[in-house]
Write an enzyme that holds these catalytic residues in place. Structure first.
Site, PDB file in Angstrom:
ATOM      1  CG  LEU A 136      -1.853   1.115   1.492  1.00  0.00           C
ATOM      2  CD1 LEU A 136      -2.570   1.551   0.214  1.00  0.00           C
ATOM      3  CD2 LEU A 136      -2.574   1.019   2.785  1.00  0.00           C
ATOM      4  CE1 TYR A 137       5.063   5.847   2.795  1.00  0.00           C
ATOM      5  CE2 TYR A 137       6.719   4.242   2.804  1.00  0.00           C
ATOM      6  CZ  TYR A 137       6.325   5.417   2.609  1.00  0.00           C
ATOM      7  OH  TYR A 137       7.269   6.796   2.861  1.00  0.00           O
ATOM      8  N   GLY A 138       4.139   1.541  -0.730  1.00  0.00           N
ATOM      9  CA  GLY A 138       5.095   1.640  -1.838  1.00  0.00           C
ATOM     10  C   GLY A 138       4.016   2.123  -3.229  1.00  0.00           C
ATOM     11  CB  THR A 161       0.426   5.803  -1.855  1.00  0.00           C
ATOM     12  OG1 THR A 161       1.824   5.696  -0.937  1.00  0.00           O
ATOM     13  CG2 THR A 161      -0.425   4.957  -1.467  1.00  0.00           C
TER      14      THR A 161
END
Length: 247
Positions: free
Chosen positions: A153-155, A157
């Site tokens: 998820l973080y990567g 974005t």
């Protein structure tokens, strides 16, 4: 004082990389508009810059939706008269298995990490282009460039931010607005304090072998925002201790 006369808006500026960036831009002569959620920390950051002879103001914003981003842009222009430098640093850091991700976590990550910078640029870059001068620096991450378990998820974005950096460089560069990004590796900040030894283990995989100090990333941001980077457009500068060079 290479940034004297410039107005810089830095999001997520009350701690970590954002705070270090605000301090450095102010030291180089910019009037810095610090944005963040914590008004107490914002006031402390502004007071510290002013005590050192710099010019700063705090603009509270949570950047959780489009309206918040557009409102921040409007208030920044009201307070500063213009915005010459935009640093899109504010972000949330959701880590964990894909199957454990909630819809709320997903929406929040994309709202702050992608939607907010998108609409800040949409609100502020056209005026920069009209003046024929401006600099935008986005903060991505090293895990936008390679896969790592727990970072989907973080990567994702931040991979969107890296692509937006290049698209905006193509869109606004011909009008004098330089758009670039930094991609930090592990950084020892208030936000990563909860990672404990995991932060050091992650950093150990890079040639530098240690987490960065926020100022080390801030120095790269300030370089891209300043006149010495005048011929740099659409670059994502790795500030990761060499991790991506060996991945």
């Amino acid at each position: 004082m290479e940034l004297s006369g410039k107005v810089a808006l830095v999001t997520g500026a009350t701690s970590g990389i954002g705070r270090a960036t605000a301090d450095l831009l102010a030291a180089r002569g910019a009037h810095v508009l610090l944005s963040g959620r914590d008004e107490r920390r914002g006031a402390e950051a502004v007071a510290a810059i002013r005590a050192g002879g710099g010019e700063a103001d705090f603009l509270p914003a949570d950047l959780g939706d489009t309206d918040s981003a557009q409102d921040l842009a409007r208030r920044a222009v009201q307070v500063g008269g213009k915005v010459d430098i935009l640093v899109n640093n504010a972000g949330v850091f959701p880590f964990g298995p894909t199957a454990s991700t909630t819809r709320a976590d997903f929406d929040a990550a994309y709202a702050v990490n992608v939607q907010a910078p998108y609409f800040l640029v949409a609100s502020l870059a056209p005026a920069m282009a009209e003046r024929g001068d401006g600099a935008i620096v986005n903060v991505s991450t090293m895990v936008a460039g390679f896969g790592m378990a727990g970072m989907a998820l973080y990567g994702s974005t931040k991979a969107a931010v890296a692509l937006l950096t290049k698209a905006w460089a193509a869109e606004f560069g011909p009008h004098g607005v330089r758009v670039n990004a930094v991609a930090p590796g592990p950084v020892r900040t208030e936000g990563t304090a909860g990672m404990g030894e995991a932060l050091d283990q992650l950093a150990a995989a890079a040639p530098a072998g240690r987490p960065a100090h926020p100022r080390e990333v801030a120095q790269a941001i300030a370089y891209l925002a300043g006149p010495d980077a005048g011929f740099i457009h659409g670059t994502v500068l790795a500030v990761d201790g060499g991790r991506t060079a060996t991945s």
